[in-house]
Design a protein around this motif. Structure first.
Motif, PDB file in Angstrom:
ATOM      1  N   SER A  97      32.746   0.448  28.331  1.00  7.66           N
ATOM      2  CA  SER A  97      33.013  -0.315  27.115  1.00  7.66           C
ATOM      3  C   SER A  97      33.821  -1.554  27.466  1.00  7.66           C
ATOM      4  CB  SER A  97      33.779   0.552  26.106  1.00  7.66           C
ATOM      5  OG  SER A  97      33.961  -0.132  24.882  1.00  7.66           O
ATOM      6  N   TRP A  98      33.459  -2.671  26.871  1.00 10.67           N
ATOM      7  CA  TRP A  98      34.119  -3.938  27.221  1.00 10.67           C
ATOM      8  C   TRP A  98      35.612  -3.916  26.923  1.00 10.67           C
ATOM      9  CZ3 TRP A  98      36.739  -6.518  23.469  1.00 10.67           C
ATOM     10  CH2 TRP A  98      36.417  -6.248  22.129  1.00 10.67           C
ATOM     11  N   GLU A  99      36.042  -3.245  25.867  1.00  5.18           N
ATOM     12  CA  GLU A  99      37.463  -3.294  25.518  1.00  5.18           C
ATOM     13  C   GLU A  99      38.309  -2.522  26.527  1.00  5.18           C
ATOM     14  OE1 GLU A  99      39.042  -1.113  22.353  1.00  5.18           O
ATOM     15  OE2 GLU A  99      37.933   0.681  22.915  1.00  5.18           O
ATOM     16  N   ILE A 100      37.778  -1.411  27.047  1.00  2.00           N
ATOM     17  CA  ILE A 100      38.485  -0.669  28.089  1.00  2.00           C
ATOM     18  C   ILE A 100      38.557  -1.536  29.343  1.00  2.00           C
ATOM     19  CG2 ILE A 100      38.377   1.327  29.621  1.00  2.00           C
ATOM     20  CD1 ILE A 100      39.192   2.156  26.858  1.00  2.00           C
ATOM     21  N   VAL A 101      37.456  -2.160  29.693  1.00  2.00           N
ATOM     22  CA  VAL A 101      37.409  -3.034  30.865  1.00  2.00           C
ATOM     23  C   VAL A 101      38.445  -4.148  30.768  1.00  2.00           C
ATOM     24  CG1 VAL A 101      36.012  -4.807  32.008  1.00  2.00           C
ATOM     25  CG2 VAL A 101      35.020  -2.577  31.505  1.00  2.00           C
ATOM     26  N   ASP A 102      38.470  -4.838  29.642  1.00  2.00           N
ATOM     27  CA  ASP A 102      39.340  -6.007  29.522  1.00  2.00           C
ATOM     28  C   ASP A 102      40.811  -5.617  29.505  1.00  2.00           C
ATOM     29  OD1 ASP A 102      36.917  -7.233  29.384  1.00  2.00           O
ATOM     30  OD2 ASP A 102      37.140  -8.007  27.349  1.00  2.00           O
ATOM     31  N   THR A 103      41.127  -4.449  28.951  1.00  2.00           N
ATOM     32  CA  THR A 103      42.507  -3.979  28.954  1.00  2.00           C
ATOM     33  C   THR A 103      42.905  -3.535  30.365  1.00  2.00           C
ATOM     34  OG1 THR A 103      42.167  -3.195  26.685  1.00  2.00           O
ATOM     35  CG2 THR A 103      44.155  -2.456  27.798  1.00  2.00           C
ATOM     36  N   ALA A 104      42.013  -2.821  31.032  1.00  2.00           N
ATOM     37  CA  ALA A 104      42.293  -2.378  32.398  1.00  2.00           C
ATOM     38  C   ALA A 104      42.393  -3.565  33.351  1.00  2.00           C
ATOM     39  CB  ALA A 104      41.199  -1.421  32.871  1.00  2.00           C
ATOM     40  N   ALA A 105      41.637  -4.617  33.078  1.00  2.00           N
ATOM     41  CA  ALA A 105      41.679  -5.799  33.946  1.00  2.00           C
ATOM     42  C   ALA A 105      43.082  -6.383  34.015  1.00  2.00           C
ATOM     43  CB  ALA A 105      40.683  -6.848  33.451  1.00  2.00           C
ATOM     44  N   ASP A 106      43.788  -6.380  32.898  1.00  2.00           N
ATOM     45  CA  ASP A 106      45.170  -6.887  32.899  1.00  2.00           C
ATOM     46  C   ASP A 106      46.066  -6.025  33.772  1.00  2.00           C
ATOM     47  OD1 ASP A 106      44.635  -9.032  31.254  1.00  2.00           O
ATOM     48  OD2 ASP A 106      45.230  -8.020  29.414  1.00  2.00           O
ATOM     49  N   LEU A 107      45.880  -4.704  33.699  1.00  2.00           N
ATOM     50  CA  LEU A 107      46.656  -3.799  34.554  1.00  2.00           C
ATOM     51  C   LEU A 107      46.323  -4.040  36.021  1.00  2.00           C
ATOM     52  CD1 LEU A 107      48.459  -1.230  35.006  1.00  2.00           C
ATOM     53  CD2 LEU A 107      46.331   0.097  34.798  1.00  2.00           C
ATOM     54  N   PHE A 108      45.047  -4.110  36.339  1.00  2.00           N
ATOM     55  CA  PHE A 108      44.628  -4.292  37.729  1.00  2.00           C
ATOM     56  C   PHE A 108      45.126  -5.623  38.295  1.00  2.00           C
ATOM     57  CE2 PHE A 108      40.543  -1.512  37.130  1.00  2.00           C
ATOM     58  CZ  PHE A 108      41.347  -0.397  36.969  1.00  2.00           C
ATOM     59  N   THR A 109      45.128  -6.653  37.454  1.00  2.00           N
ATOM     60  CA  THR A 109      45.565  -7.974  37.902  1.00  2.00           C
ATOM     61  C   THR A 109      47.053  -7.986  38.257  1.00  2.00           C
ATOM     62  OG1 THR A 109      43.857  -9.031  36.564  1.00  2.00           O
ATOM     63  CG2 THR A 109      45.668 -10.412  37.247  1.00  2.00           C
ATOM     64  N   ALA A 110      47.810  -7.065  37.675  1.00  2.00           N
ATOM     65  CA  ALA A 110      49.240  -6.973  37.977  1.00  2.00           C
ATOM     66  C   ALA A 110      49.525  -6.166  39.232  1.00  2.00           C
ATOM     67  CB  ALA A 110      49.974  -6.349  36.786  1.00  2.00           C
ATOM     68  N   ALA A 111      48.508  -5.532  39.789  1.00  2.00           N
ATOM     69  CA  ALA A 111      48.677  -4.733  41.007  1.00  2.00           C
ATOM     70  C   ALA A 111      48.655  -5.648  42.234  1.00  2.00           C
ATOM     71  CB  ALA A 111      47.573  -3.690  41.106  1.00  2.00           C
ATOM     72  N   PRO A 112      49.318  -5.255  43.314  1.00  2.00           N
ATOM     73  CA  PRO A 112      49.381  -6.130  44.500  1.00  2.00           C
ATOM     74  C   PRO A 112      48.043  -6.356  45.193  1.00  2.00           C
ATOM     75  CG  PRO A 112      50.398  -3.991  44.934  1.00  2.00           C
ATOM     76  CD  PRO A 112      50.153  -4.048  43.463  1.00  2.00           C
ATOM     77  N   PHE A 113      47.082  -5.480  44.971  1.00  2.00           N
ATOM     78  CA  PHE A 113      45.781  -5.569  45.658  1.00  2.00           C
ATOM     79  C   PHE A 113      44.694  -6.127  44.753  1.00  2.00           C
ATOM     80  CE2 PHE A 113      46.772  -1.348  44.052  1.00  2.00           C
ATOM     81  CZ  PHE A 113      45.739  -1.111  43.170  1.00  2.00           C
ATOM     82  N   TRP A 114      45.094  -6.913  43.753  1.00  2.00           N
ATOM     83  CA  TRP A 114      44.139  -7.376  42.739  1.00  2.00           C
ATOM     84  C   TRP A 114      42.976  -8.183  43.303  1.00  2.00           C
ATOM     85  CZ3 TRP A 114      43.838 -12.698  41.123  1.00  2.00           C
ATOM     86  CH2 TRP A 114      44.786 -13.542  41.707  1.00  2.00           C
ATOM     87  N   LYS A 115      43.256  -8.989  44.313  1.00  2.00           N
ATOM     88  CA  LYS A 115      42.174  -9.813  44.876  1.00  2.00           C
ATOM     89  C   LYS A 115      41.120  -8.945  45.561  1.00  2.00           C
ATOM     90  CE  LYS A 115      45.338 -13.644  45.738  1.00  2.00           C
ATOM     91  NZ  LYS A 115      46.003 -14.447  46.790  1.00  2.00           N
ATOM     92  N   GLU A 116      41.564  -7.883  46.178  1.00  2.00           N
ATOM     93  CA  GLU A 116      40.653  -6.939  46.825  1.00  2.00           C
ATOM     94  C   GLU A 116      39.694  -6.331  45.794  1.00  2.00           C
ATOM     95  OE1 GLU A 116      41.201  -2.436  48.671  1.00  2.00           O
ATOM     96  OE2 GLU A 116      42.825  -3.886  48.922  1.00  2.00           O
TER      97      GLU A 116
END
Length: 229
Positions: A97-116
């Motif tokens: 679902s797009w809303e789960i994806v977009d919310t999780a994307a913010d969390l993932f972007t805050a992680a140190p390995f986001w570019k990976e």
């Protein structure tokens, strides 16, 4: 009453008491996957997240429940500093679902390995996993203010590569990433606008839509005035 000491099972049981079939139907109209939804709004979920506080281990347990609202609460209460690449990949396996994806994307972007994750998810053929990569780029362009502009300009070839993916949730995220890079600042604006113009002239229908839509916003008086300011 749930609180910081509440476990995942107790929290899920509480969420079940807040079920609203009317809200579930409303979510479906916005393209949200509702197979496991309880119909609790995201503002209300954010209030619950503030009530129970951050707990990474419990967030992982919440995710395993499979309930849409528990997934949202898991994202809101996970610790990006404690998140591992394996955990992020595991969650991505469940994205539907797009809303789960977009919310999780913010969390993932805050992680140190986001570019990976961006590199890996962009190469993934699954629609919602690939969307995650571009939702992350879009979010990082706004929230990672200390990141060098060169990082985002370097994502433009990736955007061009996947601008021909016609799937709805991918093309919209690719467009979103391109627009957010262009709106970041004057340094990023020029190359993003150049790519927008190039895509707008493409023979590919999807790339052409992405380019025209991005060029329209990036050329608008509102954006140009903000960048000049």
């Amino acid at each position: 009453m749930i609180g910081p000491s509440s476990g995942a099972a107790e929290i899920v049981a509480h969420l079940e008491t807040l079920r609203s079939e009317e809200n579930v139907a409303g979510m479906a109209r916005f393209g949200i996957a509702t197979e496991t939804a309880l119909g609790i709004s995201n503002p209300d979920m954010q209030k619950i997240a503030r009530l129970v506080k951050r707990d990474h281990g419990r967030a992982l347990d919440l995710w395993r429940s499979g309930v849409r609202e528990a997934h949202m609460l898991a994202i809101y209460t996970a610790d990006p500093g404690a998140l591992t690449p394996a955990e992020a990949r595991g969650w991505a396996e469940d994205f539907a679902s797009w809303e789960i994806v977009d919310t999780a994307a913010d969390l993932f972007t805050a992680a140190p390995f986001w570019k990976e994750l961006i590199a890996e998810f962009a190469a993934d053929e699954r629609e919602f996993v690939r969307r995650t990569a571009f939702a992350m780029i879009a979010g990082a362009a706004v929230h990672r203010k200390q990141e060098p502009d060169t990082t985002f300009i370097a994502y433009l070839p990736l955007i061009e590569t996947h601008s021909v993916d016609p799937r709805n949730f991918v093309k919209k995220a690719v467009n979103w990433a391109l627009r957010n890079i262009g709106k970041r600042n004057r340094t990023c604006h020029a190359p993003a606008l150049d790519l927008s113009a190039k895509l707008a002239a493409s023979v590919d229908r999807t790339a052409r839509w992405i380019g025209k839509d991005a060029a329209k916003e990036l050329s608008s008086e509102k954006i140009l005035a903000r960048l000049k300011g």
